[in-house]
Enzyme design. Structure first.
Site, PDB file in Angstrom:
ATOM      1  N   CYS A  11      -4.600  -1.764  -1.377  1.00 37.97           N
ATOM      2  CA  CYS A  11      -4.856  -0.411  -1.865  1.00 37.97           C
ATOM      3  C   CYS A  11      -5.940  -0.474  -2.941  1.00 37.97           C
ATOM      4  O   CYS A  11      -5.747  -1.099  -3.991  1.00 37.97           O
ATOM      5  CB  CYS A  11      -3.555   0.140  -2.450  1.00 37.97           C
ATOM      6  N   ASN A  12      -7.080   0.177  -2.669  1.00 34.60           N
ATOM      7  CA  ASN A  12      -8.171   0.193  -3.644  1.00 34.60           C
ATOM      8  C   ASN A  12      -7.758   0.901  -4.931  1.00 34.60           C
ATOM      9  O   ASN A  12      -8.173   0.525  -6.022  1.00 34.60           O
ATOM     10  CB  ASN A  12      -9.391   0.917  -3.070  1.00 34.60           C
TER      11      ASN A  12
ATOM     12  N   ASP B 104       0.862  -1.193   0.000  1.00 30.28           N
ATOM     13  CA  ASP B 104       0.000   0.000   0.000  1.00 30.28           C
ATOM     14  C   ASP B 104       0.898   1.242   0.000  1.00 30.28           C
ATOM     15  O   ASP B 104       2.117   1.144   0.141  1.00 30.28           O
ATOM     16  CB  ASP B 104      -0.919   0.010   1.233  1.00 30.28           C
ATOM     17  N   SER B 105       0.267   2.406  -0.121  1.00 29.26           N
ATOM     18  CA  SER B 105       1.036   3.647  -0.088  1.00 29.26           C
ATOM     19  C   SER B 105       1.470   3.997   1.325  1.00 29.26           C
ATOM     20  O   SER B 105       2.214   4.954   1.513  1.00 29.26           O
ATOM     21  CB  SER B 105       0.188   4.790  -0.652  1.00 29.26           C
TER      22      SER B 105
ATOM     23  N   CYS C 145     -11.183   3.339   0.493  1.00 34.24           N
ATOM     24  CA  CYS C 145      -9.727   3.554   0.590  1.00 34.24           C
ATOM     25  C   CYS C 145      -9.305   2.915   1.896  1.00 34.24           C
ATOM     26  O   CYS C 145      -9.934   3.154   2.939  1.00 34.24           O
ATOM     27  CB  CYS C 145      -9.428   5.054   0.594  1.00 34.24           C
ATOM     28  N   THR C 146      -8.267   2.108   1.854  1.00 33.96           N
ATOM     29  CA  THR C 146      -7.923   1.344   3.052  1.00 33.96           C
ATOM     30  C   THR C 146      -7.452   2.238   4.206  1.00 33.96           C
ATOM     31  O   THR C 146      -7.510   1.836   5.359  1.00 33.96           O
ATOM     32  CB  THR C 146      -6.853   0.275   2.731  1.00 33.96           C
ATOM     33  N   HIS C 147      -7.001   3.446   3.897  1.00 29.75           N
ATOM     34  CA  HIS C 147      -6.598   4.356   4.980  1.00 29.75           C
ATOM     35  C   HIS C 147      -7.777   4.740   5.890  1.00 29.75           C
ATOM     36  O   HIS C 147      -7.579   5.102   7.037  1.00 29.75           O
ATOM     37  CB  HIS C 147      -6.016   5.649   4.400  1.00 29.75           C
TER      38      HIS C 147
END
Ligand code: DGL
Length: 253
Positions: free
Chosen positions: A73-74, A10-11, A177-179
Site C-alpha cells: 500500500c503506497n 493492504d486495504s 496506488c496498488t489498486h
C-alpha cells in the site's frame, strides 16, 4: 535459511499486485495476505486513523511467525513507514511511486495516487501529482465487475492543471496506488503515455535482496499464500484479477 511468513498488507485487493511480484522472485516462500476490506479505502483517512488501524492489523499478523512485513500500500508506505516498521519489529518494506525512475525516462510525468500519497509528492519539477479521491474505493467495491468502474468519470472529477485532457502529453504515468493495476488499461487508453509504471517490482526486488543477503530465503517446494480476512470475497476477487491482469497463478493456487 529462515522459515516463517512474509506478510503482505493492504486495504484490499491492491496489494495483490505486490504479492504477484514477490511470488515471481520468491517462489519458495510462505506468504500471508491481509486485505483489510473492512477499513477500505485508506486514501482519505487521517494519519492517526491509519496508524491505529494498522497497529491492529499488525497485532493480527504477528500472531503468525513473520520473517518480513511488506506494505502492499503506497498510502501506508509513503506516510507511516517508520511508525509501522517500529511497531512491527520485523524487517519491513514499503511500496512507493518510482518517481526518480520516471523522471529519468525524461518528459512530463503524471503521478496518480490516493489523496494521502499525492500530498507527499507535490512540488517536483516535471511531475504532476493528482490525488484521486474515489478510484481505489470504486475498484474495491466493484471488483466483481471491473467493467462497472468508470475510470474516465473518476478522472473527470478532477481539474488539477487540466491534466485530464492532456492525452499524449505525459511520457510516463506512475500508478501510485496498488489498486490501480486493475484499471491500468483504461488509464493507458485515456492518457496514451509511452510508459506506465508502479513500485511493485522495486519492492519485491528489495525484499529478495534482503532475504538473500541475510541468508533468509525460504526453501519450501512451492509458494503458498494464506489469506486473512473475508476469504470468500478474495476467492471471487482472484478470478477477476486472473482475467484482467495476468495474475493467473492465483487461479491455480
Ligand atoms: N492500495 C492502497 C495504496 O496503494 C490504498 C488504497 C486505498 O485504500 O485508498 O495506496
Amino acid at each position: 535459511m529462515r522459515q516463517g511468513y512474509i506478510a503482505v498488507l493492504d486495504s484490499g485487493v491492491g496489494g495483490l499486485s505486490v504479492l504477484n511480484e514477490l511470488i515471481k522472485l520468491l517462489p519458495n516462500e510462505r506468504f500471508l495476505y491481509l486485505g483489510d476490506n473492512g477499513n477500505a479505502p485508506y486514501g482519505g483517512k487521517s494519519l492517526a486513523e491509519l496508524k491505529a488501524i494498522t497497529e491492529k492489523n499488525i497485532d493480527l499478523l504477528k500472531s503468525y511467525d513473520l520473517k518480513a512485513l511488506v506494505l502492499g500500500c503506497n498510502t501506508l508506505s509513503a506516510n507511516l513507514y517508520r511508525e509501522i516498521s517500529d511497531y512491527a519489529g520485523v524487517p519491513t518494506f514499503g511500496v512507493y511511486p518510482p518517481i526518480e525512475y520516471a523522471l529519468m525516462l525524461g518528459g512530463e510525468v503524471l503521478l496518480l495516487a490516493t489523496e494521502r500519497t499525492a500530498e507527499r509528492f507535490k512540488g517536483i519539477d516535471r511531475l504532476t501529482t493528482v490525488g484521486l479521491r474515489n478510484l481505489a474505493r470504486d475498484i474495491e467495491n466493484n471488483i466483481y465487475n471491473a467493467r462497472a468502474i468508470n475510470v474516465q468519470k473518476n478522472l473527470l472529477q478532477y481539474s488539477v492543471g487540466d491534466f485530464v485532457n492532456k492525452s499524449g502529453h505525459y511520457k510516463t504515468i506512475i500508478l501510485g496506488c496498488t489498486h490501480y493495476f486493475l484499471v491500468k488499461n483504461e488509464i493507458l487508453d485515456h492518457f496514451r503515455p509511452q510508459n506506465i509504471i508502479s513500485g511493485d517490482h522495486f519492492t519485491a526486488k528489495r525484499v529478495y535482496d534482503f532475504l538473500q543477503q541475510s541468508n533468509s530465503l525460504g526453501n519450501y517446494k512451492r509458494f503458498s499464500v494464506l489469506f486473512l480476512g473475508d476469504f470468500s470475497k478474495f476467492n471471487q476477487r482472484f478470478s477477476v484479477c486472473g482475467g484482467q491482469s495476468g495474475l493467473n497463478f492465483l487461479k491455480n493456487y
